[in-house]
Design an enzyme around this catalytic site. Structure first.
Site, short mmCIF file in Angstrom:
data_model
loop_
_atom_site.label_atom_id
_atom_site.label_comp_id
_atom_site.label_asym_id
_atom_site.label_seq_id
_atom_site.Cartn_x
_atom_site.Cartn_y
_atom_site.Cartn_z
N HIS A 224 3.63 -9.14 -3.08
CA HIS A 224 2.07 -8.86 -3.40
C HIS A 224 1.66 -7.03 -2.77
O HIS A 224 1.15 -6.34 -2.92
CB HIS A 224 0.85 -9.44 -2.43
CG HIS A 224 -0.77 -8.64 -2.99
ND1 HIS A 224 -1.83 -8.68 -2.20
CD2 HIS A 224 -1.00 -9.25 -4.38
CE1 HIS A 224 -2.29 -8.51 -2.71
NE2 HIS A 224 -2.59 -8.26 -4.16
N LYS A 226 2.85 -3.25 -2.55
CA LYS A 226 2.84 -1.98 -3.15
C LYS A 226 3.53 -0.89 -2.62
O LYS A 226 2.81 0.06 -1.35
CB LYS A 226 1.20 -1.58 -3.97
CG LYS A 226 0.95 -2.48 -4.67
CD LYS A 226 0.08 -3.16 -3.46
CE LYS A 226 -0.80 -4.37 -4.44
NZ LYS A 226 -1.94 -5.46 -4.27
N ASP A 231 14.24 8.78 -1.57
CA ASP A 231 14.87 9.94 -0.13
C ASP A 231 15.32 9.15 0.62
O ASP A 231 15.14 10.24 1.54
CB ASP A 231 14.47 11.53 -0.60
CG ASP A 231 15.07 11.85 -2.56
OD1 ASP A 231 15.77 10.97 -2.40
OD2 ASP A 231 15.15 12.36 -2.23
N HIS A 404 -11.59 -2.66 -4.75
CA HIS A 404 -9.69 -2.59 -4.37
C HIS A 404 -9.65 -2.59 -3.01
O HIS A 404 -8.79 -3.13 -2.16
CB HIS A 404 -9.42 -2.52 -5.71
CG HIS A 404 -8.21 -3.74 -5.38
ND1 HIS A 404 -6.62 -3.58 -5.80
CD2 HIS A 404 -8.17 -5.15 -5.32
CE1 HIS A 404 -6.10 -4.71 -5.47
NE2 HIS A 404 -6.57 -5.40 -5.33
N LYS A 406 -8.28 -1.97 0.54
CA LYS A 406 -7.99 -2.99 1.53
C LYS A 406 -8.31 -2.32 2.98
O LYS A 406 -7.22 -1.23 3.48
CB LYS A 406 -6.70 -4.08 1.67
CG LYS A 406 -7.46 -5.08 0.76
CD LYS A 406 -6.17 -4.14 -0.59
CE LYS A 406 -5.65 -4.83 -1.68
NZ LYS A 406 -6.61 -5.71 -2.45
N ASP A 411 -13.29 2.29 15.71
CA ASP A 411 -14.54 3.49 17.08
C ASP A 411 -13.36 4.74 16.23
O ASP A 411 -13.43 5.43 16.97
CB ASP A 411 -13.71 2.67 18.14
CG ASP A 411 -14.55 2.26 18.61
OD1 ASP A 411 -15.44 1.17 17.87
OD2 ASP A 411 -14.13 1.07 19.78
#
Length: 486
Positions: A224, A226, A231, A404, A406, A411
């Protein structure tokens, strides 16, 4: 003949109960949360055959024999690499803000690697900006590109990314692309894998889904993460899959997907590189440890750069570390806690931590999509609303598409962004990545994004929620009971 049938019936009945008893014992002997164990036992007892088959398919963390062996074999060399990296003392942060200190200590002790300073970081809040930036950076690559995504869906700007990747591969840049078998099933059925391989891109189908091996490996264990690494210096990660929202799941009825990506330059790319190398070796058996950063030639911004801690979770990585990180972050909040997630199915510990923060006087906001692409998760999420609202948590339902993103902001200083949903599979099962950023400037950037989400959301009023139809409460409680399995 009657006696024979009687014996056969008794043997079948004995075998049936023996099977149930054996699976029950197996559920009880595995170290898992009590609600999860009870939910599995309920399924097994109500629907024995279906429950047993489902448990054997999805109930235990099983990476598969070959991958498990590779996972064990890679750690001696990986541990040595981490020790060598520690010799580059200039890239490690020695101080953290008060709100972030405990979390950075936790991550360093659990993962063996501290926070990395001197990183430049840009928050990309639209898919168009992220995809165009990727096309540009891929085109500038000189040595190597490593990419891993859960979903790669052709269409729109994604095709430009594919063309850019094939173009640099043809001129000699080493390109590795790893995509999840289930999430990217349409990609692997398209002409692109063959075209990319012909151009020189090494394409790997991660955690291959096969009906012939359903009992040998857990099929809902997914890659899952991404990530894009260029380089050993430029890095991307966030919630966005390799999709153009204008062409992705248009028939789902939830609107366009809303995501963020972080583009970084600096030593954080090295930390993400070792995560990719572990994933690659687990899947292919090939060892590709990244080079250590050359602090003498890389322009790390020691004074103005961001301090970032990378958290990797999944099989073979420190167990439960992302769950601990979230708990530590929530308990560190003193003034404000803002969380965005598409899937809100928290563990009991996380639920109590969020409620406790609100009851301590922390201003707690949770932003979730009003319409979800998963009916099961949508109902399960709503089952937690009443308890959260009663504790004083402000719940916002985003109405501008499928949110979508997350993210967690504590603070205004401590930020967490990445691929982890607040559900059991992300917290305990899948291969995931999270960035922890200790920086009030980045916190301000993330706060502006979250404020925009809130402005496009509907606040749930506790009094109105308490008057929802009784049948909805019944459905919510049903899914709440099975939430440990989702």
């Amino acid at each position: 003949m009657t006696t024979l049938y009687t014996v056969i019936n008794w043997l079948l009945l004995f075998g049936y109960w023996l099977l149930i008893a054996g699976v029950t014992l197996r559920v009880m002997m595995k170290r898992r949360a009590v609600p999860s164990a009870m939910a599995w036992l309920l399924v097994i007892y109500i629907l024995p055959l279906v429950g047993i088959i489902t448990y054997l398919l999805f109930g235990e963390l099983n990476l598969g024999k070959r991958r498990a062996e590779r996972s064990k074999a890679l750690w001696p060399s990986t541990a040595k690499w981490i020790e060598d990296l520690k010799g580059c003392r200039r890239i490690f942060a020695s101080e953290n803000s008060e709100v972030a200190r405990a979390l950075f200590q936790l991550c360093e002790h659990r993962q063996g690697m501290g926070g990395l300073k001197g990183n430049q970081m840009q928050l990309l809040t639209s898919s168009d900006d992220a995809l165009r930036a990727l096309v540009r950076d891929i085109g500038l690559a000189q040595k190597n590109i490593e990419i891993v995504f859960y979903i790669w869906q052709s269409g729109g700007l994604v095709d430009q990314v594919a063309e850019a990747l094939m173009a640099v591969a043809r001129r000699g840049v080493r390109c590795r692309l790893m995509l999840d078998s289930a999430g990217s099933v349409d990609f692997f059925r398209s002409p692109y894998p063959a075209l990319m391989r012909a151009a020189g891109v090494h394409v790997v189908e991660a955690l291959h889904v096969s009906l012939l091996r359903v009992f040998l490996r857990r099929m809902d264990l997914r890659q899952h993460r991404k990530m894009v690494l260029i380089d050993n210096y430029v890095a991307y990660t966030g919630s966005m899959n390799m999709v153009d929202p204008r062409f992705f799941k248009q028939d789902a009825g939830v609107g366009q997907w809303i995501d963020i990506m972080a583009r970084m330059e600096g030593p954080v790319a090295t930390a993400m590189g070792i995560i990719f190398s572990c994933d690659w070796e687990i899947e292919t058996g090939e060892r590709i440890l990244p080079p250590l950063p050359d602090v003498n030639i890389m322009p790390f911004e020691q004074a103005t750069g961001h301090t970032i801690q990378v958290i990797a979770s999944g099989p073979g990585f420190p167990e439960g570390v992302i769950h601990q990180a979230l708990l530590t972050s929530i308990y560190a909040a003193r003034e404000q806690l803002v969380m965005t997630t598409p899937y809100l199915v928290p563990s009991d510990d996380l639920l109590q931590a969020i409620c406790t923060a609100a009851q301590l006087g922390v201003e707690v906001h949770i932003i979730v999509p009003r319409h979800n692409d998963s009916m099961l998760v949508g109902w399960a999420s709503r089952a937690f609303f009443a308890e959260l609202l009663e504790a004083g948590v402000l719940i916002h339902q985003f109405e501008g598409g499928l949110l979508h993103t997350k993210s967690v902001l504590v603070d205004g200083q401590l930020s967490l962004v990445g691929t982890v949903n607040l559900d059991m599979r992300s917290l305990w099962l899948n291969f995931e990545i999270t960035l922890v950023i200790d920086d009030d400037d980045f916190g301000s950037d993330l706060a502006r994004v979250q404020e925009d989400y809130i402005a496009r959301s509907r606040l749930i009023e506790p009094k109105v929620w308490s008057k929802r139809p009784y049948w909805q409460r019944i459905v919510e409680r049903l899914f709440y009971f099975f939430s440990p399995l989702l």
